[in-house]
Each structure stands twice: as C-alpha cells, then as structure tokens.
Scaffold this motif. Structure first.
Motif, PDB file in Angstrom:
ATOM      1  N   VAL A   1      -8.883  -3.061 -14.449  1.00 46.28           N
ATOM      2  CA  VAL A   1      -8.473  -4.378 -14.940  1.00 46.28           C
ATOM      3  C   VAL A   1      -7.479  -4.235 -16.091  1.00 46.28           C
ATOM      4  O   VAL A   1      -6.488  -4.977 -16.168  1.00 46.28           O
ATOM      5  CB  VAL A   1      -9.701  -5.203 -15.376  1.00 46.28           C
ATOM      6  N   GLY A   2      -7.714  -3.274 -16.958  1.00 46.63           N
ATOM      7  CA  GLY A   2      -6.786  -3.046 -18.061  1.00 46.63           C
ATOM      8  C   GLY A   2      -5.397  -2.669 -17.576  1.00 46.63           C
ATOM      9  O   GLY A   2      -4.387  -3.129 -18.128  1.00 46.63           O
ATOM     10  N   LEU A   3      -5.331  -1.855 -16.529  1.00 50.20           N
ATOM     11  CA  LEU A   3      -4.045  -1.476 -15.949  1.00 50.20           C
ATOM     12  C   LEU A   3      -3.317  -2.683 -15.372  1.00 50.20           C
ATOM     13  O   LEU A   3      -2.109  -2.877 -15.614  1.00 50.20           O
ATOM     14  CB  LEU A   3      -4.263  -0.424 -14.865  1.00 50.20           C
ATOM     15  N   VAL A   4      -4.047  -3.503 -14.609  1.00 50.67           N
ATOM     16  CA  VAL A   4      -3.430  -4.693 -14.012  1.00 50.67           C
ATOM     17  C   VAL A   4      -2.972  -5.662 -15.098  1.00 50.67           C
ATOM     18  O   VAL A   4      -1.880  -6.244 -15.018  1.00 50.67           O
ATOM     19  CB  VAL A   4      -4.413  -5.377 -13.042  1.00 50.67           C
ATOM     20  N   ARG A   5      -3.777  -5.827 -16.118  1.00 42.51           N
ATOM     21  CA  ARG A   5      -3.410  -6.740 -17.210  1.00 42.51           C
ATOM     22  C   ARG A   5      -2.165  -6.255 -17.942  1.00 42.51           C
ATOM     23  O   ARG A   5      -1.273  -7.042 -18.269  1.00 42.51           O
ATOM     24  CB  ARG A   5      -4.581  -6.866 -18.196  1.00 42.51           C
ATOM     25  N   LYS A   6      -2.088  -4.946 -18.209  1.00 33.97           N
ATOM     26  CA  LYS A   6      -0.993  -4.402 -19.013  1.00 33.97           C
ATOM     27  C   LYS A   6       0.278  -4.190 -18.201  1.00 33.97           C
ATOM     28  O   LYS A   6       1.380  -4.553 -18.638  1.00 33.97           O
ATOM     29  CB  LYS A   6      -1.432  -3.084 -19.654  1.00 33.97           C
ATOM     30  N   GLU A   7       0.153  -3.589 -17.004  1.00 31.64           N
ATOM     31  CA  GLU A   7       1.326  -3.182 -16.238  1.00 31.64           C
ATOM     32  C   GLU A   7       1.600  -4.049 -15.020  1.00 31.64           C
ATOM     33  O   GLU A   7       2.677  -3.953 -14.421  1.00 31.64           O
ATOM     34  CB  GLU A   7       1.166  -1.723 -15.791  1.00 31.64           C
ATOM     35  N   GLY A   8       0.610  -4.873 -14.625  1.00 30.38           N
ATOM     36  CA  GLY A   8       0.802  -5.748 -13.478  1.00 30.38           C
ATOM     37  C   GLY A   8       0.154  -5.209 -12.218  1.00 30.38           C
ATOM     38  O   GLY A   8      -0.103  -4.007 -12.082  1.00 30.38           O
ATOM     39  N   ALA A   9      -0.090  -6.112 -11.291  1.00 33.19           N
ATOM     40  CA  ALA A   9      -0.754  -5.753 -10.039  1.00 33.19           C
ATOM     41  C   ALA A   9       0.068  -4.768  -9.220  1.00 33.19           C
ATOM     42  O   ALA A   9      -0.473  -3.866  -8.574  1.00 33.19           O
ATOM     43  CB  ALA A   9      -1.037  -7.025  -9.232  1.00 33.19           C
ATOM     44  N   ARG A  10       1.376  -4.909  -9.225  1.00 38.91           N
ATOM     45  CA  ARG A  10       2.219  -4.019  -8.430  1.00 38.91           C
ATOM     46  C   ARG A  10       2.119  -2.576  -8.914  1.00 38.91           C
ATOM     47  O   ARG A  10       2.188  -1.627  -8.109  1.00 38.91           O
ATOM     48  CB  ARG A  10       3.675  -4.494  -8.467  1.00 38.91           C
ATOM     49  N   SER A  11       1.922  -2.383 -10.195  1.00 34.76           N
ATOM     50  CA  SER A  11       1.793  -1.038 -10.724  1.00 34.76           C
ATOM     51  C   SER A  11       0.560  -0.344 -10.155  1.00 34.76           C
ATOM     52  O   SER A  11       0.601   0.854  -9.843  1.00 34.76           O
ATOM     53  CB  SER A  11       1.714  -1.066 -12.252  1.00 34.76           C
ATOM     54  N   LEU A  12      -0.541  -1.085 -10.007  1.00 34.40           N
ATOM     55  CA  LEU A  12      -1.747  -0.491  -9.427  1.00 34.40           C
ATOM     56  C   LEU A  12      -1.476  -0.031  -7.998  1.00 34.40           C
ATOM     57  O   LEU A  12      -1.846   1.089  -7.616  1.00 34.40           O
ATOM     58  CB  LEU A  12      -2.895  -1.504  -9.455  1.00 34.40           C
ATOM     59  N   VAL A  13      -0.822  -0.864  -7.209  1.00 33.12           N
ATOM     60  CA  VAL A  13      -0.523  -0.490  -5.822  1.00 33.12           C
ATOM     61  C   VAL A  13       0.402   0.722  -5.778  1.00 33.12           C
ATOM     62  O   VAL A  13       0.192   1.652  -4.991  1.00 33.12           O
ATOM     63  CB  VAL A  13       0.086  -1.683  -5.060  1.00 33.12           C
ATOM     64  N   HIS A  14       1.412   0.747  -6.626  1.00 31.10           N
ATOM     65  CA  HIS A  14       2.334   1.888  -6.644  1.00 31.10           C
ATOM     66  C   HIS A  14       1.609   3.179  -7.041  1.00 31.10           C
ATOM     67  O   HIS A  14       1.903   4.260  -6.491  1.00 31.10           O
ATOM     68  CB  HIS A  14       3.473   1.615  -7.614  1.00 31.10           C
ATOM     69  N   ARG A  15       0.683   3.095  -7.964  1.00 29.41           N
ATOM     70  CA  ARG A  15      -0.081   4.282  -8.351  1.00 29.41           C
ATOM     71  C   ARG A  15      -0.947   4.780  -7.195  1.00 29.41           C
ATOM     72  O   ARG A  15      -1.087   5.985  -6.980  1.00 29.41           O
ATOM     73  CB  ARG A  15      -0.946   3.965  -9.571  1.00 29.41           C
ATOM     74  N   VAL A  16      -1.543   3.840  -6.460  1.00 32.32           N
ATOM     75  CA  VAL A  16      -2.341   4.237  -5.294  1.00 32.32           C
ATOM     76  C   VAL A  16      -1.466   4.949  -4.274  1.00 32.32           C
ATOM     77  O   VAL A  16      -1.846   5.990  -3.712  1.00 32.32           O
ATOM     78  CB  VAL A  16      -3.031   3.008  -4.670  1.00 32.32           C
ATOM     79  N   ARG A  17      -0.275   4.411  -4.008  1.00 33.35           N
ATOM     80  CA  ARG A  17       0.616   5.040  -3.038  1.00 33.35           C
ATOM     81  C   ARG A  17       0.995   6.471  -3.462  1.00 33.35           C
ATOM     82  O   ARG A  17       1.061   7.387  -2.629  1.00 33.35           O
ATOM     83  CB  ARG A  17       1.878   4.189  -2.861  1.00 33.35           C
ATOM     84  N   ALA A  18       1.240   6.672  -4.730  1.00 33.74           N
ATOM     85  CA  ALA A  18       1.580   8.007  -5.213  1.00 33.74           C
ATOM     86  C   ALA A  18       0.407   8.969  -5.039  1.00 33.74           C
ATOM     87  O   ALA A  18       0.594  10.139  -4.654  1.00 33.74           O
ATOM     88  CB  ALA A  18       2.000   7.939  -6.681  1.00 33.74           C
ATOM     89  N   LEU A  19      -0.788   8.503  -5.292  1.00 37.19           N
ATOM     90  CA  LEU A  19      -1.973   9.340  -5.120  1.00 37.19           C
ATOM     91  C   LEU A  19      -2.204   9.671  -3.650  1.00 37.19           C
ATOM     92  O   LEU A  19      -2.586  10.800  -3.307  1.00 37.19           O
ATOM     93  CB  LEU A  19      -3.191   8.622  -5.698  1.00 37.19           C
ATOM     94  N   GLU A  20      -1.959   8.715  -2.782  1.00 34.41           N
ATOM     95  CA  GLU A  20      -2.101   8.961  -1.344  1.00 34.41           C
ATOM     96  C   GLU A  20      -1.128  10.034  -0.872  1.00 34.41           C
ATOM     97  O   GLU A  20      -1.489  10.931  -0.100  1.00 34.41           O
ATOM     98  CB  GLU A  20      -1.879   7.657  -0.574  1.00 34.41           C
ATOM     99  N   GLU A  21       0.118   9.934  -1.320  1.00 34.22           N
ATOM    100  CA  GLU A  21       1.121  10.913  -0.920  1.00 34.22           C
ATOM    101  C   GLU A  21       0.755  12.310  -1.430  1.00 34.22           C
ATOM    102  O   GLU A  21       0.923  13.308  -0.718  1.00 34.22           O
ATOM    103  CB  GLU A  21       2.500  10.508  -1.451  1.00 34.22           C
TER     104      GLU A  21
END
Length: 262
Positions: A217-237
């Motif tokens: 929640v802190g990540l989404v609040r600070k950096e936005g929802a799109r940042s969470l998705v982008h971080r997930v994609r990087a971890l998947e790769e």
C-alpha cells in the motif's frame, strides 16, 4: 478523493481477462470499486461460446451499475443479482452447468459517509488501510489452504474442489455463490484507503516477497499503481529462466490495481 485504476494484460497481443472500475455516484456521498480476475480456461471444452473477457465485461458492468444504484442492497445481494443477469445473457446458447463455464474472482467495496462495505470471493485481495496506517488484508484464502495434491491437474481441480464444498468458489453462473464470499462492514471514519489487487499484481507480496501488504500500500500511495505493476513485470522477467519464485505459474499474468483514498 484520489482514485487510480491500472490494468495490464499478461501479453500485449492478448486482451486482459480482468475488469476494473470505480464508481462515484452523482449525489457525491460515497463510491465503489469493482475488480474481477477472469479465470483462464483450459484448452478443452468450456460449454460456452463466449470468451472470458466477454464474461468479465458483462459481470463487471452489472456489478458497477448495481453497486452504485442499489444502495438498499447488500453486496452479496448485488453479486447474486449480477450473476443472474449475466447468466441470463447467455443461458440460451451455452451450458452454464459446465465446470469451466466462464468465471472470475471478485472484489467489491462500497463506501458512504458512515461505512465501508466489502466483499471478496476467491484469490484477489482487498487491502484496507486504517487512519493510523495499519493495513489489513481481506482475503478469501480457501484456495491457498487446499492440499497441493488436490491441485495437480485441471481435471482433478474441476472434479473435486472447484465450486465445491471443502474446495474454493468463484463467480460463474450460480447466484448462490455470493453467500460464500468473505464480506463485512467497517466504520468509514477509521479508514484511509482501499487497494484492490488481482493475484497478478499481488505477486509482488505473495510470490516474490518484496514486502508485506503494508509495504504494498505504501508503494502504491507513493509511486502509484502503475509502478507496482511495472515492478511485478520486472520480477517476472528476472525469474523467467530459474523460476525460483514462479515455479509452475505462468510467467506473466494479467495485473490490475485499484486504489481509492477515502
């Protein structure tokens, strides 16, 4: 009020099976969020001529309209009515009794000046942030608690645990499944924000262990929802080859995040 809706398909050349919406009624006294994660069907017969995106669009649209307009209805009642409406739209062409008829996980939340109501069915998540910053995850963890042996194959899952007692439940064609959801009501005054995640976005916590729900929640609040998705994609790769975290899971999954700061 601040709201964000981000939904990204697993693959750029394929439509997402997720649905996401935020509803803010004209009277200005509250709002709602709706998140569905369509269940990807196997390659075998499903009994339905429609796609999962068709189903989630129909069900999601009905849920959004009813959650905004049906202020006298409970969330479980809204889910039941939306399921019935969606089933009626294709009962004449499809076998809705098939175990793999189109289906989805559900997160619903509705707030008024006094209360916040919630409903979660299957493995999407709703994160409730209190006024003091404490985050509580509302989860339907029946699928996670099943023995791994019962999930060995699609055929075994369908025969023994999908939408069955002792197993797990999804929103498909049976309106009575609405009574199986995790639901409740909280005082509005004690809630700062709501974050709804499909399991494709919740991977940041549940598969990769990058943080806990409060960190999420802190990540989404600070950096936005799109940042969470982008971080997930990087971890998947990064885990594509070794699969230390993904294991049998598909490399990419549709990922949806809805954030509402109340």
């Amino acid at each position: 009020m601040r709201t964000e809706v981000v939904s990204e398909p697993a693959l750029a050349d394929r439509p997402t099976e997720d649905f996401a919406a935020v509803g803010l009624p004209a009277h200005g006294q509250g709002g709602c969020l709706v998140v569905l994660d369509g269940v990807t069907p196997p390659r075998t017969e499903t009994g339905c001529v429609h796609s999962v995106p068709w189903f989630t669009a129909r069900l999601g649209g009905a849920l959004t309209e009813l959650t905004v307009s049906g202020r006298d209805m409970t969330l479980s009642g809204i889910l039941a009515r939306a399921l019935r409406r969606t089933a009626d739209a294709h009962a004449g062409t499809c076998d809705l009794s098939h175990s793999r008829t189109p289906q989805a996980t559900v997160v619903l939340a509705r707030w008024s000046p006094q209360t916040v109501e919630y409903l979660v069915l299957s493995d999407s998540a709703l994160l409730v942030e209190g006024a003091d910053g404490t985050v509580t995850a509302v989860l339907d963890d029946r699928l996670a608690r099943l023995p791994r042996a019962s999930l060995a194959t699609d055929a075994l899952i369908d025969a023994t645990v999908r939408n069955k007692e002792g197993g797990f439940f999804t929103a498909a064609a049976d309106p009575s499944v609405a009574d199986r959801a995790v639901s409740g009501t909280l005082p509005r005054a004690g809630i700062r924000s709501l974050t709804a995640l499909t399991d494709g976005a919740a991977r940041w916590v549940e598969k990769f262990g990058e943080g806990d729900w409060t960190d999420c929640v802190g990540l989404v609040r600070k950096e936005g929802a799109r940042s969470l998705v982008h971080r997930v994609r990087a971890l998947e790769e990064a885990d594509r080859e070794e699969r230390a975290y993904l294991r049998r899971s598909k490399t990419h999954d549709d990922a949806t995040v809805v954030f509402a700061e109340l």
